[in-house]
Design a protein around this motif. Structure first.
Motif, PDB file in Angstrom:
ATOM      1  N   ASN A  20       0.793  -1.232   0.000  1.00  0.00           N
ATOM      2  CA  ASN A  20       0.000   0.000   0.000  1.00  0.00           C
ATOM      3  C   ASN A  20       0.823   1.279   0.000  1.00  0.00           C
ATOM      4  OD1 ASN A  20       1.018  -0.377   2.599  1.00  0.00           O
ATOM      5  ND2 ASN A  20      -0.775   0.506   3.593  1.00  0.00           N
ATOM      6  N   PHE A  23      -0.362   4.247  -2.083  1.00  0.00           N
ATOM      7  CA  PHE A  23      -1.573   4.892  -1.590  1.00  0.00           C
ATOM      8  C   PHE A  23      -1.266   5.775  -0.374  1.00  0.00           C
ATOM      9  CE2 PHE A  23      -2.937   1.102  -3.822  1.00  0.00           C
ATOM     10  CZ  PHE A  23      -3.952   1.596  -4.633  1.00  0.00           C
ATOM     11  N   TYR A  85      -7.694   3.918  -0.552  1.00  0.00           N
ATOM     12  CA  TYR A  85      -7.328   2.494  -0.499  1.00  0.00           C
ATOM     13  C   TYR A  85      -8.535   1.575  -0.267  1.00  0.00           C
ATOM     14  CZ  TYR A  85      -4.146  -1.427   0.481  1.00  0.00           C
ATOM     15  OH  TYR A  85      -3.461  -2.617   0.429  1.00  0.00           O
TER      16      TYR A  85
END
Length: 241
Positions: A20, A23, A85
């Motif tokens: 992630n 993001f 996300y």
């Protein structure tokens, strides 16, 4: 041969259980735009990813910002991150299979993250990963976040396993340094920075399809020296702490 039950595996969350970082960087960049800052968020996270958001934010202002204001900014960033996300939450390839195999092999398993309890629930409960962890330690359980050793020291203590018998999975320089400060070895994931940027991991992975619990046990049984934290890296990467 040593038994797996005498070892523990400790995982960071962001960039390890999930991929992630892009993001996270986008959320920081939107916040910086709103605040009129020109800091490159992706480059900032390549250096400081793994630290609590307030500590990362502390480094981007020319003048000191009150703690309460930093917390407000961190909450704004968290909202932006979750919005970006929300539909993209996926576990790292091979993760569930690896965790299942590790538990079956007898490894104790811990999670040690710089995120708070509300944030980790958004990830590990949504992905049904909490069941794999014997211990979960967040920023709310420690006095000092990464690159200090506290997160991993507390996790090992709660697992009941000596630091030298713990292996940390990390994607960030601050996390790798925290592992070494805690007296542990490290396997790195190259989700946030290039493999050659790490100090001295036992192995660098793209994801968990590239390793299994038997290979981890073999690495641990080599009993290689635990690296000393790099003073050069510390000076360059954490000079604002």
């Amino acid at each position: 041969m040593a038994e797996s039950t005498s070892y523990a595996l400790i995982f960071d969350m962001d960039g390890v259980l999930i991929n992630n970082t892009s993001f996270q960087a986008r959320a920081f960049q939107l916040l910086f735009r709103d605040l009129g800052l020109t800091t490159n968020a992706l480059k900032l996270l390549q250096r400081l990813n793994g630290m609590p958001a307030t500590k990362i934010l502390e480094t981007v202002f020319a003048n000191p910002v009150p703690k309460k204001q930093l917390e407000t900014y961190a909450n704004q960033r968290e909202f932006l991150y979750r919005t970006l996300y929300w539909e993209k939450r996926r576990e790292m390839p091979g993760l569930t299979q690896f965790l299942q195999d590790a538990r079956a092999a007898g490894f104790k398993i811990g999670l040690g993250t710089g995120s708070g309890n509300d944030t980790i629930g958004y990830i590990i409960d949504h992905l049904n990963l909490r069941r794999f962890f014997d211990v979960v330690v967040t920023k709310d359980e420690v006095d000092r976040g990464k690159p200090h050793a506290d997160t991993y020291t507390v996790t090992a203590r709660e697992l009941g396993v000596p630091p030298e018998r713990c292996l940390v999975f990390e994607d960030a320089l601050v996390g790798e340094q925290a592992a070494y400060k805690a007296g542990m070895r490290c396997i790195a994931l190259s989700t946030s920075i290039k493999p050659d940027k790490f100090q001295a991991p036992l192995k660098v992975l793209k994801d968990f399809t590239e390793i299994n619990s038997a290979q981890v046990l073999e690495l641990l049984e080599q009993n290689l020296p635990i690296p000393k934290p790099s003073k050069q890296l510390a000076k360059r990467e954490y000079m604002h702490l």
